[in-house]
Enzyme design. Structure first.
Site, short mmCIF file in Angstrom:
data_model
loop_
_atom_site.label_atom_id
_atom_site.label_comp_id
_atom_site.label_asym_id
_atom_site.label_seq_id
_atom_site.Cartn_x
_atom_site.Cartn_y
_atom_site.Cartn_z
N TYR A 1 9.21 12.76 1.38
CA TYR A 1 7.98 12.62 2.17
C TYR A 1 8.25 11.76 3.41
O TYR A 1 7.86 12.11 4.52
CB TYR A 1 6.91 11.99 1.27
CG TYR A 1 5.65 11.52 1.94
CD1 TYR A 1 4.58 12.39 2.14
CD2 TYR A 1 5.49 10.19 2.33
CE1 TYR A 1 3.40 11.96 2.73
CE2 TYR A 1 4.32 9.75 2.91
CZ TYR A 1 3.28 10.64 3.10
OH TYR A 1 2.12 10.19 3.68
N ALA A 2 8.92 10.61 3.21
CA ALA A 2 9.18 9.70 4.33
C ALA A 2 10.04 10.38 5.39
O ALA A 2 9.80 10.22 6.60
CB ALA A 2 9.86 8.43 3.82
N SER B 1 10.10 13.55 6.03
CA SER B 1 9.25 14.52 6.75
C SER B 1 8.37 13.80 7.77
O SER B 1 8.13 14.30 8.86
CB SER B 1 8.40 15.33 5.77
OG SER B 1 7.35 14.56 5.21
N LYS B 2 7.91 12.61 7.42
CA LYS B 2 7.00 11.88 8.32
C LYS B 2 7.76 11.26 9.50
O LYS B 2 7.18 11.04 10.56
CB LYS B 2 6.24 10.81 7.52
CG LYS B 2 5.26 11.39 6.51
CD LYS B 2 4.14 12.17 7.22
CE LYS B 2 3.04 12.60 6.26
NZ LYS B 2 1.92 13.25 6.96
N ILE C 1 -3.86 3.29 2.44
CA ILE C 1 -5.26 3.71 2.53
C ILE C 1 -5.71 4.20 1.16
O ILE C 1 -4.96 4.93 0.48
CB ILE C 1 -5.43 4.84 3.58
CG1 ILE C 1 -4.72 4.49 4.91
CG2 ILE C 1 -6.91 5.13 3.81
CD1 ILE C 1 -5.19 3.23 5.60
N1 LIG Z 1 -3.45 7.55 1.96
C1 LIG Z 1 -2.50 6.82 2.50
O1 LIG Z 1 -2.29 5.66 2.14
C2 LIG Z 1 -1.64 7.40 3.58
C3 LIG Z 1 -0.61 6.61 4.06
C4 LIG Z 1 0.20 7.12 5.07
C5 LIG Z 1 -0.04 8.39 5.58
N2 LIG Z 1 -1.06 9.13 5.10
C6 LIG Z 1 -1.25 10.46 5.69
O2 LIG Z 1 -2.63 10.65 5.97
C7 LIG Z 1 -2.93 12.05 5.88
C8 LIG Z 1 -4.14 12.26 4.99
O3 LIG Z 1 -3.82 11.81 3.67
P1 LIG Z 1 -4.89 11.52 2.53
O4 LIG Z 1 -4.54 10.21 1.93
O5 LIG Z 1 -6.26 11.78 3.02
O6 LIG Z 1 -4.46 12.64 1.46
P2 LIG Z 1 -5.33 13.60 0.53
O7 LIG Z 1 -4.40 13.98 -0.57
O8 LIG Z 1 -6.65 13.00 0.19
O9 LIG Z 1 -5.58 14.85 1.49
C9 LIG Z 1 -4.55 15.73 1.85
C10 LIG Z 1 -5.16 17.10 2.04
O10 LIG Z 1 -4.11 18.00 2.46
C11 LIG Z 1 -4.35 19.23 1.82
N3 LIG Z 1 -3.14 20.02 1.67
C12 LIG Z 1 -2.04 19.72 0.93
N4 LIG Z 1 -1.19 20.75 0.95
C13 LIG Z 1 -1.74 21.72 1.73
C14 LIG Z 1 -1.34 23.02 2.11
N5 LIG Z 1 -0.20 23.56 1.65
N6 LIG Z 1 -2.16 23.73 2.93
C15 LIG Z 1 -3.33 23.22 3.35
N7 LIG Z 1 -3.77 21.99 3.01
C16 LIG Z 1 -2.98 21.25 2.20
C17 LIG Z 1 -4.88 18.84 0.42
O11 LIG Z 1 -5.54 19.93 -0.20
C18 LIG Z 1 -5.78 17.67 0.74
O12 LIG Z 1 -7.11 18.08 0.95
C19 LIG Z 1 -1.66 12.73 5.34
O13 LIG Z 1 -0.95 13.29 6.42
C20 LIG Z 1 -0.88 11.58 4.74
O14 LIG Z 1 0.50 11.84 4.72
C21 LIG Z 1 -1.86 8.68 4.10
#
Ligand SMILES: NC(=O)c1ccc[n+]([C@@H]2O[C@H](COP(=O)([O-])OP(=O)(O)OC[C@H]3O[C@@H](n4cnc5c(N)ncnc54)[C@H](O)[C@@H]3O)[C@@H](O)[C@H]2O)c1
Length: 256
Positions: free
Chosen positions: A162-163, A165-166, A195
């Site tokens: 994941y890291a 990819s980011k 978050i």
């Molecule tokens: N939550 C954190 O602490 C955090 C930290 C760093 C980065 N992020 C980034 O923030 C963004 C939002 O994350 P979040 O915490 O709301 O996650 P979440 O899991 O609540 O939401 C992710 C959404 O992506 C959708 N998804 C996953 N695979 C998919 C696919 N193949 N096609 C279409 N949709 C798909 C899921 O159905 C889900 O609704 C992400 O990019 C995540 O990497 C989050």
């Protein structure tokens, strides 16, 4: 304050939000709808997406785009069709992502591809088609990608794939910012810290989350709404001279 600073300029703007059935994407879709935008909510097909679209405030013509971003071959046509239905395309907020925590020894071709396809390959396909559509429309626009604090810290708690990819998302964002800037299109990445969302809790322990929160100067996790507010700012007219940036939304967990 000049008139230009009073409104966000999002009234009637067409905005595609991926991950809209998730926590941060959902909060962003709602905040943009509240600001007057017409939202195209993209996520995996299912009840969660239908419910997310049905609950969007502001107007009654928001639309759903059920799409598996893992099938990158379907992205281009689906987004062009959605942009036609949406009209007045102004912005993409790409919040969808997939995290699988695994020690490197447990990573398989399948789990590597699942994360790289959704998090990095789909980001390229989405940025490219939305960039082309915004250039053709000729009114400028906004692309907002999502990276993670891990782009800078490296993987934490078995998130090596994941890291990686980011990290690619940050690099790719800079490339599209350079390419699309001449058309008045800004391209930025949001880098959330810790978050409180479903993804944060996934394959994680309460103890590990508490330990990270304790290291944050604000002493807590952030909320999806606190990240959404930054996405709305980047989508707004107020962020017209911000491009190629990686915006740190970590409550001071990271400082740069
Ligand atoms: N939550 C954190 O602490 C955090 C930290 C760093 C980065 N992020 C980034 O923030 C963004 C939002 O994350 P979040 O915490 O709301 O996650 P979440 O899991 O609540 O939401 C992710 C959404 O992506 C959708 N998804 C996953 N695979 C998919 C696919 N193949 N096609 C279409 N949709 C798909 C899921 O159905 C889900 O609704 C992400 O990019 C995540 O990497 C989050």
């Amino acid at each position: 304050m000049t008139a230009a600073l009073l409104g966000a300029g999002l009234e009637g703007a067409g905005v595609i939000v991926s991950g809209a059935a998730g926590d941060i994407g959902g909060a962003t879709a709602r905040a943009l709808a509240e600001a007057g935008a017409r939202v195209c909510a993209l996520d995996l097909p299912g009840d969660a997406l239908d419910a997310a679209v049905a609950s969007l405030p502001g107007r009654d013509d928001h639309i759903a785009l059920p799409l598996d971003l893992g099938n990158t071959g379907t992205i281009d046509a689906a987004v062009r069709d959605a942009a036609d239905r949406l009209g007045t395309l102004w912005a993409l907020v790409h919040a969808a992502a997939f995290l699988r925590r695994q020690a490197p020894v447990d990573v398989t071709e399948e789990t590597w591809d699942a994360q790289l396809d959704v998090n990095l390959k789909a980001t390229f396909w989405l940025n490219r088609v939305v960039g082309e559509l915004l250039v053709a429309r000729g009114s400028g626009g906004r692309i907002i990608n999502f990276t993670s604090a891990a782009w800078m810290t490296g993987p934490m708690i078995d998130s090596d794939v994941y890291a990686a990819s980011k990290g690619g998302v940050v690099t790719m964002t800079k490339g599209f910012a350079r390419r699309l800037g001449p058309w008045g299109i800004t391209v930025n990445a949001i880098s959330p810290g810790q978050i409180e969302t479903a993804m944060q809790r996934k394959e994680n322990s309460a103890e590990a989350m508490a330990a990270v929160a304790a290291n944050c100067p604000l002493g807590r996790m952030g909320s999806a709404e606190e990240v959404a507010a930054v996405a709305v700012f980047l989508a707004s007219r107020h962020a017209s001279f911000v491009s190629g940036a990686t915006i740190n939304v970590s409550g001071g967990l990271l400082m740069y």
